[in-house]
Design a protein around this motif. Sequence first.
Motif, PDB file in Angstrom:
ATOM      1  N   ARG A  21     -16.058 -58.431 103.009  1.00  0.00           N
ATOM      2  CA  ARG A  21     -15.358 -57.416 103.826  1.00  0.00           C
ATOM      3  C   ARG A  21     -14.042 -57.049 103.150  1.00  0.00           C
ATOM      4  O   ARG A  21     -13.714 -57.587 102.103  1.00  0.00           O
ATOM      5  CB  ARG A  21     -15.122 -57.923 105.239  1.00  0.00           C
ATOM      6  N   TYR A  22     -13.325 -56.077 103.736  1.00  0.00           N
ATOM      7  CA  TYR A  22     -12.068 -55.592 103.131  1.00  0.00           C
ATOM      8  C   TYR A  22     -10.964 -55.671 104.167  1.00  0.00           C
ATOM      9  O   TYR A  22     -11.178 -55.419 105.352  1.00  0.00           O
ATOM     10  CB  TYR A  22     -12.238 -54.138 102.649  1.00  0.00           C
ATOM     11  N   THR A  23      -9.763 -56.032 103.702  1.00  0.00           N
ATOM     12  CA  THR A  23      -8.618 -56.001 104.617  1.00  0.00           C
ATOM     13  C   THR A  23      -8.240 -54.532 104.830  1.00  0.00           C
ATOM     14  O   THR A  23      -8.622 -53.667 104.040  1.00  0.00           O
ATOM     15  CB  THR A  23      -7.395 -56.719 103.989  1.00  0.00           C
ATOM     16  N   PRO A  24      -7.472 -54.254 105.904  1.00  0.00           N
ATOM     17  CA  PRO A  24      -7.006 -52.868 106.123  1.00  0.00           C
ATOM     18  C   PRO A  24      -6.341 -52.289 104.867  1.00  0.00           C
ATOM     19  O   PRO A  24      -6.414 -51.098 104.600  1.00  0.00           O
ATOM     20  CB  PRO A  24      -6.011 -53.017 107.279  1.00  0.00           C
ATOM     21  N   LEU A  27      -8.167 -54.864 100.255  1.00  0.00           N
ATOM     22  CA  LEU A  27      -8.430 -56.037  99.417  1.00  0.00           C
ATOM     23  C   LEU A  27      -9.808 -56.610  99.762  1.00  0.00           C
ATOM     24  O   LEU A  27     -10.097 -56.877 100.934  1.00  0.00           O
ATOM     25  CB  LEU A  27      -7.353 -57.104  99.670  1.00  0.00           C
ATOM     26  N   ILE A  29     -12.636 -59.334 100.263  1.00  0.00           N
ATOM     27  CA  ILE A  29     -12.688 -60.759 100.600  1.00  0.00           C
ATOM     28  C   ILE A  29     -14.155 -61.180 100.674  1.00  0.00           C
ATOM     29  O   ILE A  29     -14.937 -60.547 101.378  1.00  0.00           O
ATOM     30  CB  ILE A  29     -12.044 -61.021 101.975  1.00  0.00           C
ATOM     31  N   ARG A  57     -13.450 -69.134  99.604  1.00  0.00           N
ATOM     32  CA  ARG A  57     -13.031 -67.711  99.628  1.00  0.00           C
ATOM     33  C   ARG A  57     -12.736 -67.207  98.225  1.00  0.00           C
ATOM     34  O   ARG A  57     -12.122 -67.887  97.421  1.00  0.00           O
ATOM     35  CB  ARG A  57     -11.783 -67.582 100.506  1.00  0.00           C
ATOM     36  N   LEU A  59     -11.296 -63.530  96.281  1.00  0.00           N
ATOM     37  CA  LEU A  59     -10.568 -62.303  96.635  1.00  0.00           C
ATOM     38  C   LEU A  59     -10.654 -61.287  95.509  1.00  0.00           C
ATOM     39  O   LEU A  59     -10.922 -61.636  94.358  1.00  0.00           O
ATOM     40  CB  LEU A  59      -9.091 -62.656  96.886  1.00  0.00           C
ATOM     41  N   GLY A  60     -10.380 -60.038  95.853  1.00  0.00           N
ATOM     42  CA  GLY A  60     -10.232 -58.988  94.854  1.00  0.00           C
ATOM     43  C   GLY A  60     -11.471 -58.788  94.000  1.00  0.00           C
ATOM     44  O   GLY A  60     -12.611 -58.818  94.495  1.00  0.00           O
ATOM     45  N   ARG A  61     -11.243 -58.637  92.675  1.00  0.00           N
ATOM     46  CA  ARG A  61     -12.352 -58.301  91.766  1.00  0.00           C
ATOM     47  C   ARG A  61     -13.408 -59.411  91.775  1.00  0.00           C
ATOM     48  O   ARG A  61     -14.604 -59.165  91.731  1.00  0.00           O
ATOM     49  CB  ARG A  61     -11.772 -58.092  90.363  1.00  0.00           C
ATOM     50  N   GLN A  62     -12.944 -60.655  91.821  1.00  0.00           N
ATOM     51  CA  GLN A  62     -13.890 -61.784  91.853  1.00  0.00           C
ATOM     52  C   GLN A  62     -14.844 -61.606  93.032  1.00  0.00           C
ATOM     53  O   GLN A  62     -16.044 -61.781  92.923  1.00  0.00           O
ATOM     54  CB  GLN A  62     -13.116 -63.086  92.063  1.00  0.00           C
ATOM     55  N   MET A  65     -17.254 -58.810  92.424  1.00  0.00           N
ATOM     56  CA  MET A  65     -18.214 -59.097  91.351  1.00  0.00           C
ATOM     57  C   MET A  65     -19.349 -59.991  91.870  1.00  0.00           C
ATOM     58  O   MET A  65     -20.507 -59.757  91.616  1.00  0.00           O
ATOM     59  CB  MET A  65     -17.476 -59.806  90.221  1.00  0.00           C
ATOM     60  N   TRP A  66     -18.976 -61.055  92.587  1.00  0.00           N
ATOM     61  CA  TRP A  66     -20.011 -62.001  93.007  1.00  0.00           C
ATOM     62  C   TRP A  66     -20.712 -61.572  94.300  1.00  0.00           C
ATOM     63  O   TRP A  66     -21.802 -62.048  94.611  1.00  0.00           O
ATOM     64  CB  TRP A  66     -19.405 -63.402  93.195  1.00  0.00           C
ATOM     65  N   ARG A 100      -9.955 -71.926  98.118  1.00  0.00           N
ATOM     66  CA  ARG A 100      -9.849 -70.696  97.342  1.00  0.00           C
ATOM     67  C   ARG A 100     -10.474 -70.981  95.976  1.00  0.00           C
ATOM     68  O   ARG A 100     -10.050 -71.900  95.269  1.00  0.00           O
ATOM     69  CB  ARG A 100      -8.398 -70.298  97.185  1.00  0.00           C
TER      70      ARG A 100
END
Lengths: 263, 263
Positions: A21-24, A27, A29, A57, A59-62, A65-66, A100
């Motif tokens: 999902r994405y934060t407002p 970003l 997640i 968890r 975040l971002g590109r990681q 990607m996965w 993380r």
Amino acid sequence: MARGLNRVFLIGALATRPDMRYTPAGLAILDLTLAGQDLLLSDNGGEREVSWYHRVRLLGRQAEMWGDLLDQGQLVFVEGRLEYRQWEREGERRSELQIRADFLDPLDDRGKERAEDSRGQPRLRAALNQVFLMGNLTRDPELRYTPQGTAVARLGLAVNERRQGAEERTHFVEVQAWRDLAEWAAELRKGDGLFVIGRLVNDSWTSSSGERRFQTRVEALRLERPTRGPAQAGGSRSREVQTGGVDIDEGLEDFPPEEELPF
Amino acid sequence: MARGLNRVFLIGALATRPDMRYTPAGLAILDLTLAGQDLLLSDNGGEREVSWYHRVRLLGRQAEMWGDLLDQGQLVFVEGRLEYRQWEREGERRSELQIRADFLDPLDDRGKERAEDSRGQPRLRAALNQVFLMGNLTRDPELRYTPQGTAVARLGLAVNERRQGAEERTHFVEVQAWRDLAEWAAELRKGDGLFVIGRLVNDSWTSSSGERRFQTRVEALRLERPTRGPAQAGGSRSREVQTGGVDIDEGLEDFPPEEELPF
């Protein structure tokens, strides 16, 4: 405060399909639930399997990607760190400890055994579940004895995190020790430095308001006491090591090591 | 090439007083010899102790800081990485594998047992000696059998290192596996990715020219095969994770995690 060490190594099966999902603020997640079973020796020399479910968890590109590459049941290796988060809900303080991921790799599952829970979710047998922590005690340890006379101690550990380009943070981790480790730990006092090797376990109970509550804590396998809190010694963990302008890797080539090892 | 994972955790006794010196360019180098004994279960269920001596290197400010504080016999925890170095001597190629310390702490030694070697140098009993590596095979594994019929395999692992602000490097590590691990490893091929958990051990022999030679290698305890070399997947290890301008830590606060864990 002792500069922190905070490393987690897990190998487990993805209990569910990862949740992206994405934060407002946009970003990405990706939350994974990794599930495994640890093989433990019990007091009478027998073996028992203890299951675990841990939230990991990215975040971002990681995360992005996965997110498309992983699916329920897949075996995954994760190296990461414990991350403590705290928030308020209906006036009540809530907190959570998750992992993380710094490093993630799907693994070949040929010949690997899985168990299935009541929801049909897979857990990897003979999983990997290891934590290395260095921090300071947030309170004096609580030592108790079970009805069978087994010593058990509960410890609160504050693990300091300094990462290049990020604010300093502190992660609060509950640690439990048994038998002689518990009695050794009971000698410690609030503020003492402590090195912990252990397993990450799940605990659940019903709160006074009848709600089901969960906690992730560390079951200690080894405890050690640092003698000079690195803070007094200036902390040897700092990434930016001043070298008087010499590039560490270059400066060494002209300096062949001796052959003889001091056997 | 699989992006590398390269973590070493040691607890041992300082076998000798640390050796501090400076390169011609003025870079401080502190070399420690950490000594310990690992408690292993042998085939017949008995226990045996295997001793080790490992060279740990600190550089720059870290070297100078700890150089005055450490002495022979002291217990020390080290977290670091394997570092491969190669040079020429009298036309012959030489190489060495030692540990570069990222994190070092002296430990309280009350109640700890030591053994002493023939030179009077202390080794810590029930030491800590654990290595986590991810890399690629440099050759097809060599499988052999001892006269007693026990399988043993030798593997060459290239561990890639990318560190912020430093040149990419590769560390070459010899890995040895026994019994079913050896026979599992024999199926692998040059170039395959491999995840290794093991112990760091010393090996010594006399070369054809009659010289005593030493080698530090990894004795495998667990081997796993990554299915998608991270290189194809873009590598999830990169420290610099792009987050579209959102500071990862900030972006999360407005996003409380769900309570329910999928038990």
